[in-house]
Design a protein around this motif. Structure first.
Motif, mmCIF file in Angstrom:
data_model
loop_
_atom_site.group_PDB
_atom_site.id
_atom_site.type_symbol
_atom_site.label_atom_id
_atom_site.label_comp_id
_atom_site.label_asym_id
_atom_site.label_seq_id
_atom_site.Cartn_x
_atom_site.Cartn_y
_atom_site.Cartn_z
ATOM 1 N N ALA A 452 -15.726 -0.980 12.807
ATOM 2 C CA ALA A 452 -14.322 -0.681 13.527
ATOM 3 C C ALA A 452 -13.160 -1.396 12.628
ATOM 4 C CB ALA A 452 -14.344 -1.511 14.934
ATOM 5 N N THR A 453 -13.278 -2.627 12.293
ATOM 6 C CA THR A 453 -12.202 -3.399 11.595
ATOM 7 C C THR A 453 -11.850 -2.651 10.295
ATOM 8 O OG1 THR A 453 -13.898 -5.052 11.010
ATOM 9 C CG2 THR A 453 -12.400 -5.663 12.546
ATOM 10 N N ALA A 454 -13.001 -2.221 9.538
ATOM 11 C CA ALA A 454 -12.779 -1.616 8.321
ATOM 12 C C ALA A 454 -12.031 -0.089 8.778
ATOM 13 C CB ALA A 454 -13.944 -1.269 7.549
ATOM 14 N N GLU A 455 -12.207 0.284 9.783
ATOM 15 C CA GLU A 455 -11.766 1.651 10.200
ATOM 16 C C GLU A 455 -10.101 1.249 10.493
ATOM 17 O OE1 GLU A 455 -13.042 4.609 9.705
ATOM 18 O OE2 GLU A 455 -14.664 4.766 10.912
ATOM 19 N N ILE A 456 -9.963 0.255 11.214
ATOM 20 C CA ILE A 456 -8.256 -0.353 11.292
ATOM 21 C C ILE A 456 -7.727 -0.322 10.130
ATOM 22 C CG2 ILE A 456 -6.737 -1.970 12.154
ATOM 23 C CD1 ILE A 456 -8.867 -2.545 14.132
ATOM 24 N N SER A 457 -8.504 -1.008 9.203
ATOM 25 C CA SER A 457 -7.894 -1.284 7.783
ATOM 26 C C SER A 457 -7.266 -0.074 7.158
ATOM 27 C CB SER A 457 -8.568 -2.330 7.050
ATOM 28 O OG SER A 457 -8.823 -3.461 7.582
ATOM 29 N N ARG A 458 -8.023 0.712 7.025
ATOM 30 C CA ARG A 458 -7.930 1.955 6.107
ATOM 31 C C ARG A 458 -6.996 2.983 6.852
ATOM 32 N NH1 ARG A 458 -10.010 7.306 7.975
ATOM 33 N NH2 ARG A 458 -11.848 6.759 9.381
ATOM 34 N N ALA A 459 -6.997 3.128 8.138
ATOM 35 C CA ALA A 459 -6.426 4.014 9.053
ATOM 36 C C ALA A 459 -4.911 3.693 9.001
ATOM 37 C CB ALA A 459 -6.860 4.340 10.206
ATOM 38 N N SER A 460 -4.827 2.154 9.005
ATOM 39 C CA SER A 460 -3.414 1.728 9.143
ATOM 40 C C SER A 460 -2.443 2.077 7.863
ATOM 41 C CB SER A 460 -3.368 0.292 9.224
ATOM 42 O OG SER A 460 -3.650 -0.277 10.506
ATOM 43 N N ILE A 461 -2.966 1.686 6.605
ATOM 44 C CA ILE A 461 -2.539 2.093 5.519
ATOM 45 C C ILE A 461 -2.259 3.793 5.318
ATOM 46 C CG2 ILE A 461 -2.668 2.083 2.846
ATOM 47 C CD1 ILE A 461 -4.378 -0.565 3.424
ATOM 48 N N TRP A 462 -3.131 4.610 5.652
ATOM 49 C CA TRP A 462 -3.137 5.943 5.652
ATOM 50 C C TRP A 462 -1.939 6.361 6.606
ATOM 51 C CZ3 TRP A 462 -2.333 9.903 9.356
ATOM 52 C CH2 TRP A 462 -2.600 11.155 8.852
ATOM 53 N N GLN A 463 -1.756 5.598 7.617
ATOM 54 C CA GLN A 463 -0.559 6.004 8.614
ATOM 55 C C GLN A 463 0.687 5.566 7.880
ATOM 56 O OE1 GLN A 463 -0.381 4.471 12.429
ATOM 57 N NE2 GLN A 463 0.187 6.475 13.424
ATOM 58 N N TRP A 464 0.751 4.328 7.441
ATOM 59 C CA TRP A 464 1.931 3.758 6.595
ATOM 60 C C TRP A 464 2.284 4.917 5.545
ATOM 61 C CZ3 TRP A 464 0.223 -2.003 6.045
ATOM 62 C CH2 TRP A 464 -0.072 -2.556 7.375
ATOM 63 N N ILE A 465 1.493 5.250 4.892
ATOM 64 C CA ILE A 465 1.747 6.340 3.658
ATOM 65 C C ILE A 465 2.336 7.529 4.355
ATOM 66 C CG2 ILE A 465 0.868 7.748 2.052
ATOM 67 C CD1 ILE A 465 -1.393 5.465 1.422
ATOM 68 N N LYS A 466 1.550 8.010 5.340
ATOM 69 C CA LYS A 466 2.170 9.355 5.788
ATOM 70 C C LYS A 466 3.540 9.200 6.405
ATOM 71 C CE LYS A 466 1.331 12.552 9.814
ATOM 72 N NZ LYS A 466 1.196 13.762 9.079
ATOM 73 N N HIS A 467 3.808 8.191 7.004
ATOM 74 C CA HIS A 467 5.252 8.230 7.668
ATOM 75 C C HIS A 467 6.335 7.523 6.774
ATOM 76 C CE1 HIS A 467 4.152 10.068 11.292
ATOM 77 N NE2 HIS A 467 2.903 9.419 11.141
ATOM 78 N N GLY A 468 5.757 7.140 5.643
ATOM 79 C CA GLY A 468 6.836 6.520 4.588
ATOM 80 C C GLY A 468 7.415 5.126 5.010
ATOM 81 N N LYS A 469 6.451 4.320 5.549
ATOM 82 C CA LYS A 469 6.830 3.147 6.173
ATOM 83 C C LYS A 469 6.969 2.256 5.131
ATOM 84 C CE LYS A 469 7.230 4.222 10.497
ATOM 85 N NZ LYS A 469 8.451 3.944 11.231
ATOM 86 N N THR A 470 8.073 1.266 5.269
ATOM 87 C CA THR A 470 8.452 0.099 4.225
ATOM 88 C C THR A 470 7.686 -1.250 4.924
ATOM 89 O OG1 THR A 470 10.358 -0.242 5.623
ATOM 90 C CG2 THR A 470 10.403 0.807 3.768
ATOM 91 N N LEU A 471 7.079 -2.080 3.982
ATOM 92 C CA LEU A 471 6.795 -3.153 4.298
ATOM 93 C C LEU A 471 8.061 -4.456 4.355
ATOM 94 C CD1 LEU A 471 3.995 -3.746 1.630
ATOM 95 C CD2 LEU A 471 3.727 -2.998 3.868
ATOM 96 N N SER A 472 7.580 -5.459 4.866
ATOM 97 C CA SER A 472 8.825 -6.441 5.318
ATOM 98 C C SER A 472 9.571 -6.879 4.083
ATOM 99 C CB SER A 472 8.126 -7.582 6.138
ATOM 100 O OG SER A 472 7.261 -8.257 4.944
ATOM 101 N N ASN A 473 8.884 -6.711 2.895
ATOM 102 C CA ASN A 473 9.607 -6.884 1.496
ATOM 103 C C ASN A 473 10.580 -5.846 1.200
ATOM 104 O OD1 ASN A 473 7.618 -5.277 0.629
ATOM 105 N ND2 ASN A 473 6.804 -6.711 -0.765
ATOM 106 N N GLY A 474 10.629 -4.787 1.783
ATOM 107 C CA GLY A 474 11.218 -3.579 1.374
ATOM 108 C C GLY A 474 10.708 -2.462 0.538
ATOM 109 N N GLN A 475 9.208 -2.709 0.276
ATOM 110 C CA GLN A 475 8.755 -1.742 -0.667
ATOM 111 C C GLN A 475 8.198 -0.678 0.271
ATOM 112 O OE1 GLN A 475 5.598 -4.472 -2.480
ATOM 113 N NE2 GLN A 475 5.788 -3.214 -3.953
ATOM 114 N N MET A 476 8.438 0.575 0.060
ATOM 115 C CA MET A 476 7.911 1.741 0.672
ATOM 116 C C MET A 476 6.365 1.730 0.341
ATOM 117 S SD MET A 476 8.912 5.752 0.785
ATOM 118 C CE MET A 476 10.521 5.700 1.547
ATOM 119 N N VAL A 477 5.682 2.048 1.434
ATOM 120 C CA VAL A 477 4.239 2.407 1.207
ATOM 121 C C VAL A 477 3.952 3.891 0.744
ATOM 122 C CG1 VAL A 477 1.836 2.146 2.401
ATOM 123 C CG2 VAL A 477 3.632 0.699 2.968
#
Length: 536
Positions: A452-477
């Motif tokens: 479950a925790t590995a699933e959260i880890s990879r799905a979070s990043i997938w979703q950040w990429i899909k929606h072009g989210k930025t990290l707190s340092n301003g980098q777009m994922v």
């Protein structure tokens, strides 16, 4: 009690591998005949249930948010109760969970807990030999004959006089068992796990005042619960047992299921004893279910705690729903593990106390730990809140305001950080490496990680990429940023585990699978499905 001997007939299940004599003892002719009856009657409906999940998901992807079902309002609004809770399940204040290897089974049953959930699911990699060894270990535990000697130091392990109550968690509906085919198709892994555990243990369990008890994972709809109820009822009839002999606890660990808790209890009401807050998978399911909704993207997983409004609402609704129906409301997993460093260990124990106190005060009847070293801390919290009571069925939460769909779906605040993303990558890769090597329960950075925790880890990043989210340092994922970080974090992992361990392991394969899962156009439902291809 009469021994059940099915009429002899040729088993049509097709075994894809040779059995050792020890394995043939577990997968004997009687077990195979019973399994074949279950598969013949129930397996064909599993693809239909999984297809219904996809249909519902397509509607959510298109913009419809999950909600309580209008067509089952009568079940939610009318008064009814589940059938009963057996005596030895009346007190479940602390449960330990873990895989079914021999030493773990002994240590878990001997721990300062009420229940051991022996796991063929999220903390277990279902390689064929390990699946059959696990069934043998549970049979020996039920018979009281299990022991283990460590070949390295000669230390001997055996059961105490008063072991915990045993509950078996079977695989989810989505996982096949590829070593047995029916009409050319792999059979459902859940039917295999259920059939063998039931067949080998029901008589001995009933003779000692317990019973065949199961945890059911990953359910998404009441129709899936109804399917399980039919499996249980058929089995009871087949073996001449009273209705309700088989008991189940259902994990509410998917977002769709939280809207159908009454209906799941109702569909299983002769067989169910409670629901459980499977919170790690629930967080993963929140991401997966709402993957197309850019306003509901989670922050770093480290800050998604039970105090967050959407998780606290889920916990309180589960308590309220279960207790209204006479069912137990089990709390979630404490994934921390004890530390040899006194300062760090004190911090861990404080986290456990805070977490478990929140659950106990919400009205939960019990909770989960992943390590025997945390059992007494969790036990002390629940002892303090329960007092003379065995459970908290008397806590109705009926005065609470109704919990709405909006609360259950509430966006979650918090930062997405570069450190958080890098941590996710390292955890997921190390977990996937362990899983495809046959180990589903792995201590990583002070937490007992499971699928479950590995699933959260990879799905979070997938979703950040899909929606072009930025990290707190301003980098777009982006996919490119992820691939760069993956490469860099593989070097970190190599340093941490050492060159020899890295070279001997399957880290490169794990990185390839992690990359495939995280950069795919469509979110893969479960990493364990492609991961299963790596297992023998």
């Amino acid at each position: 009690m009469d021994t059940h001997t099915p009429a002899s007939h040729e088993v049509k299940l097709s075994l894809q591998t040779d059995l050792t004599p020890a394995q043939a003892e577990i997968l004997d002719n009687g077990a195979q005949q019973f399994l074949e009856k279950l598969v013949q009657r129930f397996a064909s409906r599993v693809p239909q249930l999984l297809a219904a999940r996809e249909t519902r998901q397509a509607a959510i992807d298109a913009g419809t948010l999950p909600d309580f079902l209008p067509e089952t309002a009568e079940i939610r609004n009318s008064e009814w109760k589940i059938q009963n809770i057996p005596t030895d399940l009346q007190d479940r204040r602390v449960e330990i969970t873990g895989p079914v290897d021999r030493k773990m089974v002994i240590n878990a049953l001997n721990a300062d807990v009420k229940v051991f959930m022996a796991d063929f699911e999220d903390s277990f990699a279902p390689a064929w030999n390990e699946v059959l060894d696990g069934q043998r270990n549970l049979r020996d535990a039920v018979n009281g004959t299990i022991d283990y000697t460590n070949p390295e130091n000669g230390k001997h392990y055996q059961l105490n006089d008063d072991p915990a109550v045993l509950i078996c968690r079977v695989r989810g509906l989505h996982l096949p068992e590829k070593h047995l085919l029916w009409q050319g198709e792999a059979i459902p892994g859940c039917l295999f796990d259920f059939a063998l555990y039931f067949y080998h243990n029901y008589q001995q369990l009933l003779a000692k005042g317990s019973g065949p008890y199961f945890y059911l994972p990953k359910l998404q709809a009441h129709q899936e619960a109804a399917w399980w109820s039919e499996v249980f009822s058929f089995t009871e009839d087949e073996f001449g047992l009273p209705r309700g002999t088989i008991k189940a606890t259902v994990l509410i660990e998917t977002l769709p299921a939280v809207f159908e808790m009454d209906e799941i209890l109702y569909s299983l009401k002769e067989h169910i004893v409670g629901l459980n807050c499977g919170r790690w998978d629930y967080i993963f399911s929140y991401i997966k279910t709402l993957r197309n909704h850019p306003d509901r993207i989670l922050p770093d997983r480290q800050v998604v705690t039970m105090e967050k409004p959407f998780l606290n609402a889920y916990s309180r609704l589960l308590v309220k729903t279960c207790h209204r129906r006479g069912a137990f409301a089990m709390g979630g997993m404490a994934a921390f593990i004890p530390s040899k460093d006194p300062e760090r260990n004190e911090w861990v124990l404080n986290k456990i106390q805070t977490d478990k106190l929140l659950e106990a005060n919400n009205g939960h009847d019990g909770t989960w730990v992943a390590h025997p070293g945390l059992a007494s801390t969790a036990m002390a919290v629940f002892d303090g809140v329960l007092g003379e009571r065995s459970n908290q069925l008397d806590i109705s939460r009926s005065e609470d305001a109704p919990i709405t769909a909006a609360e259950l779906l509430a966006p979650c605040d918090g930062e997405r950080t570069e450190d958080g993303m890098r941590h996710n990558i390292r955890v997921a890769v190390q977990y996937i490496e362990a899983w495809i090597s046959g180990n589903g329960c792995v201590p990583i950075y002070g937490l007992m990680e499971d699928a479950a925790t590995a699933e959260i880890s990879r799905a979070s990043i997938w979703q950040w990429i899909k929606h072009g989210k930025t990290l707190s340092n301003g980098q777009m994922v982006t996919k490119a940023l992820f691939e760069q970080m993956l490469k860099e974090e593989m070097d970190v992992v190599k340093q941490e585990v050492g060159e020899a361990r890295f070279a001997a392991g399957r880290y490169d394969e794990a990185a390839v699978l992690m990359s495939r899962l995280t950069t795919s156009d469509e979110l893969v439902n479960f990493l364990t499905v492609p991961g299963y291809e790596y297992l023998s």
